[in-house]
Design an enzyme around this catalytic site. Structure first.
Site, short mmCIF file in Angstrom:
data_model
loop_
_atom_site.label_atom_id
_atom_site.label_comp_id
_atom_site.label_asym_id
_atom_site.label_seq_id
_atom_site.Cartn_x
_atom_site.Cartn_y
_atom_site.Cartn_z
N PRO A 138 0.84 -1.22 0.00
CA PRO A 138 0.00 0.00 0.00
C PRO A 138 0.86 1.26 0.00
CG PRO A 138 0.01 -1.02 2.18
CD PRO A 138 0.72 -1.96 1.26
N ALA B 109 0.21 5.49 -0.10
CA ALA B 109 -0.67 6.65 -0.20
C ALA B 109 -0.25 7.50 -1.40
CB ALA B 109 -0.60 7.46 1.09
N CYS C 276 2.85 3.59 9.51
CA CYS C 276 3.10 4.92 8.94
C CYS C 276 4.00 5.72 9.88
CB CYS C 276 1.80 5.67 8.68
SG CYS C 276 2.13 7.27 7.92
N HIS D 72 7.23 -4.64 7.65
CA HIS D 72 8.21 -3.81 6.91
C HIS D 72 9.44 -3.74 7.82
CE1 HIS D 72 9.45 0.51 5.49
NE2 HIS D 72 10.30 -0.41 5.10
N ASN E 252 8.42 -7.26 3.79
CA ASN E 252 8.42 -6.06 2.94
C ASN E 252 9.62 -5.18 3.24
OD1 ASN E 252 7.04 -2.94 3.43
ND2 ASN E 252 7.20 -3.73 1.36
N GLY E 253 10.18 -4.66 2.16
CA GLY E 253 11.25 -3.68 2.29
C GLY E 253 12.36 -3.87 1.29
N GLY F 252 6.83 -2.19 -2.88
CA GLY F 252 6.30 -0.82 -2.94
C GLY F 252 6.98 -0.03 -4.03
N ARG F 253 8.00 0.71 -3.63
CA ARG F 253 8.59 1.71 -4.52
C ARG F 253 9.07 1.15 -5.86
NH1 ARG F 253 12.46 3.71 0.07
NH2 ARG F 253 12.26 1.47 0.46
C1 LIG Z 1 4.81 7.16 -1.14
C2 LIG Z 1 4.61 6.06 -0.14
C3 LIG Z 1 3.39 5.94 0.49
C4 LIG Z 1 3.18 4.91 1.42
N1 LIG Z 1 1.94 4.76 1.98
C5 LIG Z 1 1.69 3.68 2.77
C6 LIG Z 1 0.38 3.42 3.25
O1 LIG Z 1 -0.60 4.13 2.95
N2 LIG Z 1 0.21 2.32 4.04
C7 LIG Z 1 1.26 1.49 4.39
O2 LIG Z 1 1.06 0.51 5.11
N3 LIG Z 1 2.50 1.73 3.94
C8 LIG Z 1 2.73 2.78 3.14
N4 LIG Z 1 3.99 2.96 2.64
C9 LIG Z 1 5.03 1.97 2.95
C10 LIG Z 1 5.11 0.88 1.88
O3 LIG Z 1 3.93 0.12 1.86
C11 LIG Z 1 6.29 -0.08 2.16
O4 LIG Z 1 6.10 -0.64 3.43
C12 LIG Z 1 7.64 0.65 2.11
O5 LIG Z 1 7.71 1.54 1.02
C13 LIG Z 1 8.80 -0.36 2.01
O6 LIG Z 1 8.66 -1.16 0.87
P1 LIG Z 1 9.50 -0.87 -0.50
O7 LIG Z 1 10.95 -0.80 -0.11
O8 LIG Z 1 9.20 -2.05 -1.40
O9 LIG Z 1 9.01 0.43 -1.04
C14 LIG Z 1 4.22 3.99 1.72
C15 LIG Z 1 5.45 4.14 1.10
C16 LIG Z 1 5.66 5.15 0.17
C17 LIG Z 1 7.00 5.26 -0.50
#
Ligand SMILES: Cc1cc2nc3c(=O)[nH]c(=O)nc-3n(C[C@H](O)[C@H](O)[C@H](O)COP(=O)(O)O)c2cc1C
EC number: 1.3.1.-
Length: 318
Positions: A17, A19, A101, A170, A201-202, A225-226
Site C-alpha cells: 500500500p 498513499a 506509517c 516492513h 516487505n522492504g 512498494g517503490r
Molecule cells: C509514497 C509512499 C506511500 C506509502 N503509503 C503507505 C500506506 O498508505 N500504508 C502502508 O502501510 N504503507 C505505506 N507505505 C510503505 C510501503 O507500503 C512499504 O512498506 C515501504 O515503502 C517499504 O517497501 P518498499 O521498499 O518495497 O518500497 C508507503 C510508502 C511510500 C513510498
C-alpha cells in the site's frame, strides 16, 4: 496456495500500500501483471466515521482487483472499530490496520507506527474490529519505534493472540522512515515464530529478489512498494529491461487511461506524472520531449506526443 482467514491469495508477490500511488488504476495494472492481491492506500478512520466522500473514494475498487484489502489507520479504538464496521458495506475481502506509517502527524498522535508503542492497545483494536466485521483482520507493522525499541516479536505475538489473520512486516523502525536497509532477519524471526501467514516487505527491487526473499525466510508472501512504481512487470518473470519501448508505452497508455477514468482528464494526468516519470526512467529521451509530456493536461495531446514516432528513446540505461 496461501489463505488469509478464509480468503485464498492467488500468488505470493503483491503491491504494497502506498498513499498517493496505489489507487485503483495502479492496483489493477499491477494485478494484470501478476500481483497477488490488492491493498488500498491507508484511509483515516476519523474521516471514515463521517463517511467523508474523499475518504470513501479511496476505497473504490473494481471487481478484477479482488482479493482486496482495505487499509485503515487511526489512534482511537472506538473510531477505528466504527469505521471498520462502516466500510464493510463496500465488501472488502480483508481489513488491515496500519501500524507502520512513520510520518510525524500520524505516528506522533499514536496512529500508524505510533501503535507499536502500545501493542496491547493495538491487540485490543484487532479484537474489537473482529467482533464487528465478518472478514479477516490483518495488520501491517514496522519492526519497532526506534533502534532502542525493536519490539516486533512482542507486537507480532500480541497481534496473533488477538486474532490477526496475517501480519505484514516492513523491516524498518519508525525512526528509520525510508532510510537504511530493511532488516530481513527480523522479518524471518517473526515468520519462524508465527502460526499465521507472514508477509515480508522492504527494498525488494526485482521479481528474482522477491522469490529469493520468499525462499530464504520461508515467508507466505512479500510486498513490493517503490520498485513497482512504473514497473508493474516486477510481479512477473518479464523484466522491464527486455521490453521494447512500444511494449512499455502500451502499458503506460492503458494505465493513464484508467487514471483518467478514475480521476478525470486533467487531475488524472497530473496524478499520473509520478508514474510516468518512473515508466520513463532508465530510458533516455530527448529532454524537451520528456518535459513537454510531463506538462500536458489533455489526453489527446498526451497520446499524440507519446505516439509520435520521431521520439524514440535514445538509449536504454536501466
Ligand atoms: C509514497 C509512499 C506511500 C506509502 N503509503 C503507505 C500506506 O498508505 N500504508 C502502508 O502501510 N504503507 C505505506 N507505505 C510503505 C510501503 O507500503 C512499504 O512498506 C515501504 O515503502 C517499504 O517497501 P518498499 O521498499 O518495497 O518500497 C508507503 C510508502 C511510500 C513510498
Amino acid at each position: 496456495m496461501i489463505r488469509i482467514g478464509n480468503v485464498v491469495i492467488p500468488g505470493r508477490i503483491s503491491l504494497s500500500p502506498m498513499a498517493g500511488i496505489s489507487d485503483s488504476p495502479t492496483r489493477r495494472i499491477c494485478r494484470q501483471f501478476g500481483a497477488a492481491f490488492s491493498y488500498t492506500e491507508f484511509v483515516n478512520t476519523d474521516e471514515l466515521i463521517h463517511r467523508a466522500p474523499k475518504s470513501m473514494k479511496l476505497l473504490r475498487y473494481e471487481s478484477d482487483e479482488r482479493p482486496i484489502t482495505f487499509q485503515i489507520f487511526g489512534n482511537r479504538l472506538e473510531n477505528i472499530v466504527q469505521a471498520a464496521e462502516i466500510i464493510q458495506e463496500l465488501k472488502p475481502d480483508i481489513i488491515d490496520l496500519n501500524m507502520g506509517c512513520s510520518t510525524r502527524n500520524v505516528s506522533l498522535r499514536g496512529a500508524g507506527a505510533g501503535l507499536l508503542r502500545r501493542p496491547v492497545y493495538a491487540g485490543r483494536i484487532i479484537e474489537e474490529i473482529k467482533k464487528k466485521v465478518s472478514v479477516p483482520v490483518t495488520a501491517k507493522i514496522r519492526i519497532g519505534w526506534d533502534s532502542q525499541s525493536r519490539n516486533y516479536s512482542e507486537v507480532a505475538k500480541i497481534l496473533e493472540e488477538s486474532g490477526a489473520a496475517a501480519i505484514t512486516v516492513h523491516g524498518r523502525t519508525k525512526e528509520m522512515a525510508y532510510t537504511g536497509l530493511a532488516d530481513w532477519e527480523a522479518i524471518g524471526e517473526v515468520k519462524a515464530r508465527a502460526k499465521i501467514p507472514i508477509f515480508g516487505n522492504g527494498d525488494i527491487a526485482s521479481f528474482e529478489e522477491a522469490n529469493r526473499k520468499l525462499q530464504t525466510y520461508g515467508l507466505d508472501g512479500v510486498l513490493i512498494g517503490r520498485s513497482a512504481i512504473g514497473n508493474p512487470w516486477i510481479f512477473s518473470p518479464i523484466s522491464k529491461r527486455e521490453l521494447s519501448w512500444e511494449e512499455i508505452r502500451a502499458v503506460l497508455l492503458q494505465h493513464a487511461r484508467w487514471m483518467i477514468d478514475e480521476f478525470g482528464e486533467e487531475f488524472g494526468l497530473v496524478l499520473f506524472r509520478k508514474h510516468l516519470v518512473k515508466y520513463l526512467s532508465g530510458l533516455e529521451f530527448d529532454p524537451q520531449w520528456k518535459s513537454a509530456l510531463l506538462e500536458i493536461r489533455e489526453w489527446n495531446r498526451f497520446e499524440d506526443l507519446l505516439l509520435s514516432d520521431k521520439r524514440k528513446p535514445l538509449t536504454l540505461t536501466i
